[in-house]
Design an enzyme around this catalytic site. Structure first.
Site, PDB file in Angstrom:
ATOM      1  N   ASP A   9      37.284  40.163  44.993  1.00 51.40           N
ATOM      2  CA  ASP A   9      37.836  40.875  43.855  1.00 51.40           C
ATOM      3  C   ASP A   9      37.483  42.355  44.075  1.00 51.40           C
ATOM      4  O   ASP A   9      36.545  42.672  44.804  1.00 51.40           O
ATOM      5  CB  ASP A   9      37.177  40.326  42.581  1.00 51.40           C
ATOM      6  CG  ASP A   9      37.523  41.134  41.364  1.00 51.40           C
ATOM      7  OD1 ASP A   9      38.714  41.269  41.074  1.00 51.40           O
ATOM      8  OD2 ASP A   9      36.589  41.642  40.707  1.00 51.40           O
ATOM      9  N   ASP A  11      37.652  45.433  41.400  1.00 49.76           N
ATOM     10  CA  ASP A  11      36.884  46.066  40.315  1.00 49.76           C
ATOM     11  C   ASP A  11      35.727  45.172  39.888  1.00 49.76           C
ATOM     12  O   ASP A  11      35.950  44.047  39.446  1.00 49.76           O
ATOM     13  CB  ASP A  11      37.779  46.303  39.093  1.00 49.76           C
ATOM     14  CG  ASP A  11      38.835  47.356  39.355  1.00 49.76           C
ATOM     15  OD1 ASP A  11      38.597  48.224  40.204  1.00 49.76           O
ATOM     16  OD2 ASP A  11      39.890  47.303  38.703  1.00 49.76           O
ATOM     17  N   GLY A  46      39.262  41.874  34.839  1.00 50.80           N
ATOM     18  CA  GLY A  46      40.059  40.902  35.594  1.00 50.80           C
ATOM     19  C   GLY A  46      41.404  40.588  34.967  1.00 50.80           C
ATOM     20  O   GLY A  46      42.191  39.826  35.518  1.00 50.80           O
ATOM     21  N   ARG A  49      47.110  44.611  33.118  1.00 50.99           N
ATOM     22  CA  ARG A  49      47.240  45.739  32.174  1.00 50.99           C
ATOM     23  C   ARG A  49      47.938  45.331  30.875  1.00 50.99           C
ATOM     24  O   ARG A  49      47.480  45.648  29.782  1.00 50.99           O
ATOM     25  CB  ARG A  49      48.000  46.878  32.855  1.00 50.99           C
ATOM     26  CG  ARG A  49      47.745  48.228  32.234  1.00 50.99           C
ATOM     27  CD  ARG A  49      48.497  49.303  32.998  1.00 50.99           C
ATOM     28  NE  ARG A  49      48.217  49.281  34.426  1.00 50.99           N
ATOM     29  CZ  ARG A  49      49.009  49.815  35.345  1.00 50.99           C
ATOM     30  NH1 ARG A  49      50.120  50.418  34.985  1.00 50.99           N
ATOM     31  NH2 ARG A  49      48.690  49.747  36.618  1.00 50.99           N
ATOM     32  N   SER A 116      44.620  44.370  39.827  1.00 48.67           N
ATOM     33  CA  SER A 116      44.992  45.769  39.591  1.00 48.67           C
ATOM     34  C   SER A 116      46.218  46.196  40.384  1.00 48.67           C
ATOM     35  O   SER A 116      46.334  45.902  41.571  1.00 48.67           O
ATOM     36  CB  SER A 116      43.818  46.674  39.965  1.00 48.67           C
ATOM     37  OG  SER A 116      44.214  48.021  39.864  1.00 48.67           O
ATOM     38  N   ASN A 118      46.592  49.260  40.875  1.00 49.78           N
ATOM     39  CA  ASN A 118      46.071  50.471  41.518  1.00 49.78           C
ATOM     40  C   ASN A 118      45.170  50.145  42.711  1.00 49.78           C
ATOM     41  O   ASN A 118      44.508  51.047  43.243  1.00 49.78           O
ATOM     42  CB  ASN A 118      45.275  51.297  40.505  1.00 49.78           C
ATOM     43  CG  ASN A 118      46.164  51.817  39.383  1.00 49.78           C
ATOM     44  OD1 ASN A 118      47.116  52.547  39.642  1.00 49.78           O
ATOM     45  ND2 ASN A 118      45.875  51.419  38.151  1.00 49.78           N
TER      46      ASN A 118
HETATM   47  P1  B16 Z   1      45.437  48.084  36.541  1.00 53.49           P
HETATM   48  P2  B16 Z   1      40.176  43.231  39.435  1.00 53.49           P
HETATM   49  C1  B16 Z   1      41.330  44.299  37.250  1.00 53.49           C
HETATM   50  O1  B16 Z   1      40.928  44.398  38.589  1.00 53.49           O
HETATM   51  C2  B16 Z   1      40.312  44.924  36.315  1.00 53.49           C
HETATM   52  O2  B16 Z   1      39.107  44.194  36.325  1.00 53.49           O
HETATM   53  C3  B16 Z   1      40.864  44.911  34.907  1.00 53.49           C
HETATM   54  O3  B16 Z   1      39.945  45.501  34.022  1.00 53.49           O
HETATM   55  C4  B16 Z   1      42.201  45.651  34.866  1.00 53.49           C
HETATM   56  O4  B16 Z   1      42.761  45.610  33.574  1.00 53.49           O
HETATM   57  C5  B16 Z   1      43.152  44.997  35.866  1.00 53.49           C
HETATM   58  O5  B16 Z   1      42.571  45.024  37.160  1.00 53.49           O
HETATM   59  C6  B16 Z   1      44.495  45.694  35.915  1.00 53.49           C
HETATM   60  O6  B16 Z   1      44.294  46.964  36.432  1.00 53.49           O
HETATM   61  O7  B16 Z   1      45.693  48.627  35.182  1.00 53.49           O
HETATM   62  O8  B16 Z   1      44.812  49.073  37.513  1.00 53.49           O
HETATM   63  O9  B16 Z   1      46.671  47.421  37.142  1.00 53.49           O
HETATM   64  O10 B16 Z   1      38.856  43.038  38.785  1.00 53.49           O
HETATM   65  O11 B16 Z   1      41.064  42.013  39.389  1.00 53.49           O
HETATM   66  O12 B16 Z   1      40.082  43.864  40.797  1.00 53.49           O
HETATM   67 MG    MG Z   2      36.805  42.196  38.765  1.00 53.88          MG
END
Ligand code: B16
Ligand code: MG
Length: 210
Positions: A9, A11, A46, A49, A116, A118
């Site tokens: 993972d 973030d 996790g 958005r 994410s 991003n």
């Molecule tokens: P984005 P992961 C997740 O990443 C984050 O933990 C979560 O807080 C966020 O809302 C989600 O990505 C979407 O992110 O807005 O950048 O598309 O933990 O799965 O790496």
């Molecule tokens: Mg995470």
């Protein structure tokens, strides 16, 4: 290590963007007159958005139209992307760096499985964009964690079966996703104490003992 591949993972495992997510949601929420605090932010780990929007608006789900929700999420993302510019290779901990290098030199296949959209940009900022054999993120999937899609696609990209891979997660939704896909899962932070976690980690490098 008994696994042929590791799916990380992003973030909360490879890096920590929590504070940026918090700042961005908080600013966007204040502009829109919506209540937001760290407790709500903790529940967004996790989660995709647009699903974050559902959690933020759960006390008043009718408050925004679908278009307003998308605009709000876009606004948050704009603020978040600006904050991500502050990240650099120094934001990868020595523990994470060592683990990735060790696994790479041992011939273990490496992937990222992140909700994410991003993820590509974050990996670039961290200087990790060339390291992984496979990056599967929020742009590649229809169903986000706890659905196993992101990890199944990542394993497929590595040319491995779920049972040949270890997933490393910090969020319960991510551990659920790994379990639903038939993966063993190492949990760190919030996920370390979760009953569905196969292995509890104190630090990422603990996976080198598995
Ligand atoms: P984005 P992961 C997740 O990443 C984050 O933990 C979560 O807080 C966020 O809302 C989600 O990505 C979407 O992110 O807005 O950048 O598309 O933990 O799965 O790496
Ligand atoms: Mg995470």
């Amino acid at each position: 290590m008994k696994y042929e591949g590791v799916i990380f993972d992003l973030d909360g495992v490879l890096c920590h963007t929590d504070a940026f997510h918090y700042q961005a949601w908080k600013q966007a929420a204040e502009e829109a007159g919506i209540y937001f605090d760290e407790k709500i932010n903790d529940r967004l780990r996790g989660v995709s958005r647009m699903e974050c929007m559902e959690i933020i608006l759960e006390k008043d789900p009718e408050r925004m139209t679908e278009k307003q929700k998308r605009d709000f999420a876009d606004r948050k993302n704009g603020i978040y992307r600006k904050l991500l510019k502050n990240m650099g290779p120094e934001d990868v901990s020595e523990d994470v760096s060592f683990t990735l290098m060790y696994l790479k030199s041992a011939g273990i296949k490496l992937a990222v499985g992140s909700s994410s959209k991003n993820a590509g940009y974050i990996l670039e900022r961290l200087g990790l964009d060339d390291l992984f054999d496979q990056v599967t993120d929020g742009n590649d999937i229809r169903n986000s964690k706890p659905d196993p899609e992101v990890f199944l696609k990542a394993a497929e990209g590595l040319g491995l079966l779920p049972k040949q891979c270890l997933v490393v997660e910090d969020a319960r939704a991510g551990v659920d996703a790994a379990a639903a896909g038939g993966f063993e899962c190492a949990g760190i932070g919030d996920a370390a104490a979760y009953r569905k976690t196969t292995w509890s980690l104190k630090r990422v490098s603990d996976i080198l003992m598995l």
